[in-house]
Design a protein around this motif. Structure first.
Motif, PDB file in Angstrom:
ATOM      1  N   UNK A 158       0.825  -1.207   0.000  1.00 50.51           N
ATOM      2  CA  UNK A 158       0.000   0.000   0.000  1.00 50.51           C
ATOM      3  C   UNK A 158       0.858   1.255   0.000  1.00 50.51           C
ATOM      4  N   UNK A 159       0.229   2.366  -0.387  1.00 51.81           N
ATOM      5  CA  UNK A 159       0.852   3.688  -0.374  1.00 51.81           C
ATOM      6  C   UNK A 159      -0.187   4.700   0.079  1.00 51.81           C
ATOM      7  N   UNK A 180      -4.872  19.258   6.285  1.00 50.37           N
ATOM      8  CA  UNK A 180      -6.190  19.830   6.071  1.00 50.37           C
ATOM      9  C   UNK A 180      -7.064  19.030   5.126  1.00 50.37           C
ATOM     10  N   UNK A 181      -6.466  17.991   4.527  1.00 51.69           N
ATOM     11  CA  UNK A 181      -7.213  17.169   3.586  1.00 51.69           C
ATOM     12  C   UNK A 181      -7.337  15.728   4.052  1.00 51.69           C
ATOM     13  N   UNK A 182      -7.901  14.900   3.227  1.00 52.04           N
ATOM     14  CA  UNK A 182      -8.110  13.497   3.563  1.00 52.04           C
ATOM     15  C   UNK A 182      -6.960  12.630   3.052  1.00 52.04           C
ATOM     16  N   UNK A 183      -6.899  11.427   3.577  1.00 52.83           N
ATOM     17  CA  UNK A 183      -5.867  10.486   3.166  1.00 52.83           C
ATOM     18  C   UNK A 183      -6.266   9.831   1.843  1.00 52.83           C
ATOM     19  N   UNK A 184      -5.332   9.800   0.906  1.00 52.76           N
ATOM     20  CA  UNK A 184      -5.517   9.055  -0.329  1.00 52.76           C
ATOM     21  C   UNK A 184      -4.642   7.815  -0.269  1.00 52.76           C
ATOM     22  N   UNK A 185      -5.230   6.661  -0.583  1.00 52.80           N
ATOM     23  CA  UNK A 185      -4.518   5.397  -0.413  1.00 52.80           C
ATOM     24  C   UNK A 185      -4.655   4.531  -1.652  1.00 52.80           C
ATOM     25  N   UNK A 220       3.105   0.309   3.124  1.00 55.41           N
ATOM     26  CA  UNK A 220       3.293  -0.976   3.778  1.00 55.41           C
ATOM     27  C   UNK A 220       3.594  -2.045   2.741  1.00 55.41           C
ATOM     28  N   UNK A 221       4.335  -3.060   3.181  1.00 52.33           N
ATOM     29  CA  UNK A 221       4.531  -4.291   2.426  1.00 52.33           C
ATOM     30  C   UNK A 221       4.259  -5.420   3.396  1.00 52.33           C
TER      31      UNK A 221
END
Length: 310
Positions: free
Chosen positions: A258-259, A265-270, A296-297
């Motif tokens: 994952x990245x 001030x903004x949301x998490x992009x995954x 993560x790996x």
């Protein structure tokens, strides 16, 4: 985006094939005058045909300094690898950036000092100079693979401090502007580059730089033990950050990776899933704003604090 297989269109009729041949002949006849110019640049092109990794252990980060100064760096376009952060470069393993035939030399207290030249399969070559030690006797040659240890960093020859002098040369012997881990290091630039050389799982054929794309420069990275690493890039022309997580284990087989990227001030992009080589790229506009980035790996995960707020 993930790399995809190329698609080819094959004309279905003889008429179409004849038309293509006639058009090709016409184009070649008109463009014939430009052919010598293309041939004259063939050596410069061939120097980039082989992919070169960093000459250091997996996940090690050092500066690649293609400096301009007085006196001028000789030869032009050669790189001095120097200490980055708290990890001193002196004594580090030096690895082949690509496979080929390595030959070992010693100029004593002058010039390159102890040095190695590797001639690659296309006739291009790389040089590694000022070494403290070499794995081969002077005057001998041996076959090496990408990642083979060929010596250690030192300060032999005409060197004033420990560093690794590194060159990429074309098949005619001319030093060319180097590309390392997919990152171009033209004259007058100094870039921190993280090694993916000799990583577990046979290494990853992709680099974070090529996944993010042109215009992005690496500004940080974090190793996920020996299973992977997370890379943070920035594009100064458009103000975007880019984050990529590379796998160094189970490379080529789908597994959890994952990245993440968040602008303050903004949301998490995954981007997460069972991927064969990497997660990402995740890009966000972040000029003048702090970011959190991570990845993560497998079960190994990491996320930064708020950082890189410029």
């Amino acid at each position: 985006m993930r790399p995809s297989q190329p698609r080819f269109h094959i004309p279905g009729t003889r008429r179409a094939r004849r038309l293509i041949v006639l058009v090709s002949v016409f184009v070649l006849a008109v463009a014939g005058a430009s052919v010598p110019a293309l041939i004259s640049n063939a050596d410069d092109f061939s120097a980039q045909a082989i992919s070169h990794k960093s000459p250091f252990n997996c996940n090690k980060t050092f500066y690649a300094n293609n400096w301009i100064g007085t006196p001028a760096h000789n030869p032009a376009n050669s790189v001095d690898w120097q200490t980055y952060g708290s990890d001193a470069i002196n004594g580090e393993n030096v690895r082949a950036t690509a496979g080929g035939t390595a030959t070992f030399y010693n100029e004593g207290s002058t010039s390159y000092g102890k040095w190695v030249q590797i001639v690659h399969s296309d006739g291009t070559r790389t040089r590694y100079a000022h070494l403290a030690t070499m794995v081969g006797a002077v005057g001998t040659s041996r076959s090496v693979s990408q990642g083979t240890i060929i010596g250690t960093v030192g300060s032999t020859g005409g060197s004033s401090a420990p560093h690794l002098h590194y060159e990429q040369r074309n098949s005619s012997g001319t030093v060319v502007s180097p590309v390392i881990e997919g990152i171009s290091v033209p004259r007058g630039t100094k870039k921190a580059i993280t090694s993916s050389n000799a990583c577990s799982g046979g290494g990853n054929p992709y680099t974070a730089a090529e996944v993010c794309g042109s215009g992005y420069s690496q500004i940080n990275h974090h190793a996920l033990g020996s299973v992977g690493a997370v890379f943070l890039f920035y594009n100064s022309s458009n103000g975007y950050n880019c984050v990529v997580t590379l796998k160094y284990t189970s490379v080529g087989s789908p597994s959890a990776v994952s990245t993440t990227l968040q602008v303050e001030g903004g949301t998490v992009t995954k981007d997460s899933g069972n991927f064969s080589y990497y997660a990402g790229p995740v890009r966000k506009s972040a000029a003048g704003q702090c970011v959190k980035w991570g990845g993560s790996v497998g079960s190994t995960t990491w996320t930064s604090g708020w950082s890189h707020c410029g």
